[in-house]
Every structure is written in structure tokens, then in C-alpha cells.
Design an enzyme around this catalytic site. Structure first.
Site, PDB file in Angstrom:
ATOM      1  N   PRO A  26      10.019 -11.941  67.820  1.00 29.24           N
ATOM      2  CA  PRO A  26      10.295 -11.315  66.530  1.00 29.24           C
ATOM      3  C   PRO A  26       9.395 -10.131  66.208  1.00 29.24           C
ATOM      4  CG  PRO A  26       9.245 -13.458  66.244  1.00 29.24           C
ATOM      5  CD  PRO A  26       9.633 -13.343  67.697  1.00 29.24           C
ATOM      6  N   ASN A  27      10.009  -9.144  65.593  1.00 32.77           N
ATOM      7  CA  ASN A  27       9.353  -7.939  65.064  1.00 32.77           C
ATOM      8  C   ASN A  27       8.915  -6.959  66.146  1.00 32.77           C
ATOM      9  OD1 ASN A  27       9.498  -8.837  62.302  1.00 32.77           O
ATOM     10  ND2 ASN A  27       7.901 -10.312  62.830  1.00 32.77           N
TER      11      ASN A  27
ATOM     12  N   ARG B  53       5.709  -0.164  63.586  1.00 33.94           N
ATOM     13  CA  ARG B  53       5.021  -1.264  62.903  1.00 33.94           C
ATOM     14  C   ARG B  53       3.516  -1.172  63.199  1.00 33.94           C
ATOM     15  NH1 ARG B  53       5.065  -7.248  65.531  1.00 33.94           N
ATOM     16  NH2 ARG B  53       3.941  -8.354  63.900  1.00 33.94           N
TER      17      ARG B  53
ATOM     18  N   TYR C 229      -0.698  -1.957  67.053  1.00 32.82           N
ATOM     19  CA  TYR C 229       0.184  -2.160  68.208  1.00 32.82           C
ATOM     20  C   TYR C 229       0.444  -0.882  69.011  1.00 32.82           C
ATOM     21  CZ  TYR C 229       1.013  -6.590  65.821  1.00 32.82           C
ATOM     22  OH  TYR C 229       0.837  -7.808  65.221  1.00 32.82           O
TER      23      TYR C 229
ATOM     24  N   ASN D 267       6.176 -12.002  75.306  1.00 32.91           N
ATOM     25  CA  ASN D 267       5.425 -11.809  74.061  1.00 32.91           C
ATOM     26  C   ASN D 267       6.195 -12.537  72.962  1.00 32.91           C
ATOM     27  OD1 ASN D 267       4.160 -11.060  71.736  1.00 32.91           O
ATOM     28  ND2 ASN D 267       3.865  -8.922  72.326  1.00 32.91           N
TER      29      ASN D 267
ATOM     30  N   ALA E 158       4.853 -13.785  66.561  1.00 33.05           N
ATOM     31  CA  ALA E 158       4.251 -14.838  65.723  1.00 33.05           C
ATOM     32  C   ALA E 158       4.738 -16.235  66.102  1.00 33.05           C
ATOM     33  CB  ALA E 158       4.545 -14.555  64.254  1.00 33.05           C
TER      34      ALA E 158
ATOM     35  N   GLU F 270       2.049 -15.265  79.095  1.00 32.77           N
ATOM     36  CA  GLU F 270       2.114 -14.885  77.676  1.00 32.77           C
ATOM     37  C   GLU F 270       1.283 -13.628  77.467  1.00 32.77           C
ATOM     38  OE1 GLU F 270       1.930 -17.926  74.674  1.00 32.77           O
ATOM     39  OE2 GLU F 270       0.360 -16.822  73.608  1.00 32.77           O
TER      40      GLU F 270
ATOM     41  N   HIS G  26       0.009 -10.684  74.470  1.00 25.61           N
ATOM     42  CA  HIS G  26      -0.068 -10.136  73.112  1.00 25.61           C
ATOM     43  C   HIS G  26      -0.694  -8.757  73.210  1.00 25.61           C
ATOM     44  CE1 HIS G  26       1.072 -13.924  71.295  1.00 25.61           C
ATOM     45  NE2 HIS G  26       0.242 -14.507  72.133  1.00 25.61           N
TER      46      HIS G  26
ATOM     47  N   ARG H 193      -8.455 -11.245  64.984  1.00 28.62           N
ATOM     48  CA  ARG H 193      -7.704 -10.930  63.767  1.00 28.62           C
ATOM     49  C   ARG H 193      -7.768 -12.154  62.845  1.00 28.62           C
ATOM     50  NH1 ARG H 193      -1.962  -8.673  65.457  1.00 28.62           N
ATOM     51  NH2 ARG H 193      -1.976  -8.082  63.253  1.00 28.62           N
TER      52      ARG H 193
HETATM   53  C1  DQA Z   1       1.601 -10.087  68.786  1.00 25.81           C
HETATM   54  C2  DQA Z   1       0.521 -10.834  67.991  1.00 25.81           C
HETATM   55  C3  DQA Z   1       1.159 -11.790  66.997  1.00 25.81           C
HETATM   56  O1  DQA Z   1       0.130 -12.428  66.247  1.00 25.81           O
HETATM   57  C4  DQA Z   1       2.044 -11.051  66.044  1.00 25.81           C
HETATM   58  O2  DQA Z   1       2.664 -11.939  65.180  1.00 25.81           O
HETATM   59  C5  DQA Z   1       3.041 -10.195  66.741  1.00 25.81           C
HETATM   60  C6  DQA Z   1       2.598  -9.400  67.873  1.00 25.81           C
HETATM   61  C7  DQA Z   1       0.976  -9.027  69.706  1.00 25.81           C
HETATM   62  O3  DQA Z   1       1.677  -8.567  70.588  1.00 25.81           O
HETATM   63  O4  DQA Z   1      -0.177  -8.648  69.526  1.00 25.81           O
HETATM   64  O5  DQA Z   1       4.173 -10.067  66.317  1.00 25.81           O
HETATM   65  O6  DQA Z   1       2.270 -11.022  69.608  1.00 25.81           O
END
Ligand code: DQA
Length: 380
Positions: free
Chosen positions: A9-10, A17, A22, A73, A76, A97, A99, A106
Site C-alpha cells: 500500500p501507498n 509521497r 522515500y 515491500n 505498512a 523484505e 523498506h 522512525r
Molecule cells: C516502507 C516503510 C513503512 O513503514 C511504510 O508504511 C511504507 C513504506 C518503506 O519502504 O520504507 O509505506 O515500507
């Protein structure tokens, strides 16, 4: 190998964003870079992004027919989704995994990943290049999968063992990664060297260790690497390791740790190899001030003398300092000064300068100059 690049997501909003967290690359940019990197390593990659947990689970299930490795990735969802954990575990496809941001630096809730235990590795805090590192990690695992073993109770007290495809007893190269002793840099940096040296007949033991934070954690890092070397004695019987032919090989800040491990470990190495090593911390240059003071914590002036390899000579073992002449991160002068001082202190020491190699080339079997590096490692 067929790799599935999965984004949660996102992550469709990448580039717009919070670019300060990021970065400015869009998801399309990321996918393009991943395609190119996978192709360079001889692999095929398919990408999928969804904001919905169920769709991500379906994609993982479908990967049973279409993928041999997953770069994921979960956004959240990694902090909450046991269902995604179970999906990864159920299909059993090696999953890394990743990030983009440093989730350990954070909000506290981001430090927890419920999906990580189902994955073979986690990479965080390296920006978009973490995706490429994840692909490289899957690549090297596919060439030669490691046996990851603990040498202590902390999650970072683990190491990867790779044995040559021949009867033992095997000489052993202990690998110590660099990265300024700091958190986002972990032992996958040494995957290429570990796989290549194992193919040349040396068992490799690629050691993880506790890193900054916390500020002032130098004793833990040094003690961990030393304990990692010492742990070889309990593995030698089962895995055919020759404890009389152990070499410690450290890259960058890992060379500083490797030097002290070689001096203090209960298993005595026959040689120490520094690859682009930070061996003269007192003259490391202003670019390293922040890192060195974070590593040392308060009272750094007095302690610097205790952790600076050049001031702790003689080592009491032969050393080889390898340095790429194009290194802009750690100047080649560090190695020159170390070798000169080691010889003056009575150690056998030699310098190997690699023309055309930069800071990371000396740990990459894909880089020009690697043959020289590999010979220096094996010769030691
Ligand atoms: C993320 C880190 C997560 O905490 C966050 O919710 C994301 C992006 C990252 O790539 O740093 O959506 O996965």
C-alpha cells in the site's frame, strides 16, 4: 530465476509521497531499475503493486507457479499483517523484505515487522537501491544458499556459512562487512565475495554484528565479530573446517572490526585481509567525523587510540591491505600507511593496489579487478 517484485500500500505514490523520506523516484522508475538489474544478473522480473492485503496474498499464492524468488515491500502491512506473514511462509518462496526508509529510526511502531520472520532476509534504510540489493541477495542465494547460524542470542549475532563443493577440511575466510558500523548496512554486502570464495575452495563465514545505534556501541561490534570468529571452533567438527587456516577479511569499517577480531578471537587466524579498510581512524578525513564519533560515543578522543588498527600494531599476524585506486570513500592512503606501520612494528604486511577499482568494487566478483582481490584473499 524468475523474480516477483511486489509492492504494498501507498507505494504507488512513490516520488510524490514524502520525498524527503522515500526519495524522488516513482514506482515506474523503481520497476525499471529492478528490471535492468535483474536482467544484468540473468534473471527475469515481473512487478505488481496493490493497496489491498487480499490482492497481495493472491499474488504471493500465484507466485508458486511463476516465481523462484520474491522482493517484497509490504509497506505498512509489514507492521501488522500476520496474513501476509502466513502467505509468505505457506508458499515457501525465498522472499526478501525491503523498506526504502530506515524503519528502525522512525516511529517505534515501524520497528516491528511481523512479516520479516517469514522472509529469508530484510533490507531497510538504503533508499531505492535497497530493491537492487534485494535482487542481488536472491541471486547469490540461488547460486549458493547459505546456512545461517547463530553465534549468540541477539538477532544480529548470526553468520552465513558456505562450504566448498569438495571434501574438507576446508580453509575458512571470515567475512566482515562494512557500512560505517551503522544500521542499514548488513552482511548481504559480502554475499558476492562469500559465494565466489566458496567456489574457489574456501569455506566462508559471513558475520553479522550489532551496529550503531546505539551511539557508542563499539565494544558490542568488536566483541560480536570476535565471538563470531571464536564460534568456528564449535562448527569445525560438523562442517570440516580447518581451524589452522582461518583468515579474517574485512571491508571498509569491517576491516577495523576484523583487525581487532583477529587480535582477540579465541580462534587465532593465520592472516588478516583488509579490503578498502578504515585502518587509520585518526586520519580518516573529516567525512568520517560523524560516523567515528557515533561509533565511539562520549570521550571519543581517549578511546580512539583503543580502536584504531594502526595504533594497535603489531597485530601478530600477517596482513594484506587491498585498496582500489579509484576509492573516493576511504582513501588508498589508509592502506599505504597501515602497511608501512605494520612492517615497522614487525608484522609481515603487503599492499595490493587495484587499478580501476572503487570502494565497492573490491567486494564485487562482477567488478574488474576482482581476480586480484580474490588472489589476495586466498593467498592470505
Ligand atoms: C516502507 C516503510 C513503512 O513503514 C511504510 O508504511 C511504507 C513504506 C518503506 O519502504 O520504507 O509505506 O515500507
Amino acid at each position: 530465476m524468475r523474480i516477483l517484485l511486489l509492492n504494498g500500500p501507498n507505494l504507488n505514490l512513490l516520488g510524490r509521497r514524502a520525498p524527503e523520506v522515500y526519495g524522488s523516484d516513482t514506482l515506474e522508475d523503481v520497476v525499471e531499475q529492478c528490471h535492468a538489474h535483474a536482467a544484468r544478473l540473468g534473471h527475469r522480473l515481473e512487478a505488481f503493486q496493490s493497496n489491498h492485503e487480499g490482492e497481495l496474498i493472491d499474488a504471493i499464492h500465484a507466485a508458486r507457479e511463476t516465481a523462484d524468488g520474491i522482493v517484497f515491500n509490504p509497506g505498512a502491512f509489514s507492521h501488522t499483517s500476520y496474513a501476509l506473514h502466513d502467505a509468505i511462509e505457506a508458499v515457501g518462496i525465498p522472499t526478501v523484505e525491503i523498506h526504502i526508509s530506515n524503519v528502525r529510526d522512525r516511529e517505534p511502531w515501524r520497528r516491528i515487522s511481523v512479516t520479516e520472520p517469514a522472509c529469508v532476509y530484510q533490507i531497510f534504510g538504503r533508499g531505492v537501491s535497497g530493491y537492487l540489493d534485494a535482487i542481488s541477495h536472491l541471486h547469490y542465494r540461488a547460486v549458493h544458499a547459505p546456512l545461517t547460524l547463530p553465534y549468540g542470542p541477539h538477532p544480529d549475532q548470526v553468520a552465513d556459512l558456505r562450504l566448498p563443493d569438495a571434501p574438507g577440511p576446508h580453509p575458512v575466510a571470515v567475512l566482515v562487512h562494512g557500512g560505517g558500523w551503522a544500521d542499514p548496512h548488513t552482511r548481504d554486502l559480502m554475499d558476492g565475495a562469500a559465494v565466489d570464495l566458496a567456489a574457489r575452495g574456501t569455506a566462508t563465514w559471513n558475520v553479522e554484528y550489532r551496529r550503531i545505534p546505539p551511539v557508542g556501541g563499539w565494544q558490542d561490534s568488536i566483541a560480536d565479530v570476535s565471538a563470531g570468529v571464536g564460534a568456528l571452533s564449535s562448527l569445525s567438527g560438523d562442517h570440516g573446517l580447518d581451524l589452522g587456516r582461518v583468515t579474517v577479511i574485512g571491508h571498509s569499517a569491517g576491516a577495523q572490526l576484523g583487525f581487532f577480531a583477529a587480535k582477540t578471537a579465541s580462534v587465532r587466524p593465520v592472516g588478516f585481509v583488509s579490503l578498502a579498510g578504515m585502518l587509520d581512524l585518526g586520519n580518516a578525513g573529516t567525512g568520517f567525523d560523524g560516523l567515528i564519533s557515533a561509533f565511539l560515543g562520549d570521550g571519543e578522543g581517549a578511546r580512539l587510540a583503543m580502536i584504531d588498527p594502526i595504533r594497535a600494531l603489531p597485530g601478530g599476524f600477517p596482513s594484506v591491505a587491498v585498496h582500489g585506486l579509484l576509492d573516493r570513500s576511504v582513501p588508498p592512503d589508509q592502506s599505504r600507511r597501515f602497511v608501512e606501520a605494520a612492517r615497522a612494528a614487525g608484522d609481515r604486511s603487503c599492499l595490493v593496489e587495484v587499478a580501476g577499482a572503487d570502494h565497492m568494487d573490491v567486494i564485487s566478483p562482477l567488478a574488474t579487478g576482482w581476480e586480484d582481490v580474490a588472489h589476495a584473499c586466498l593467498g592470505a
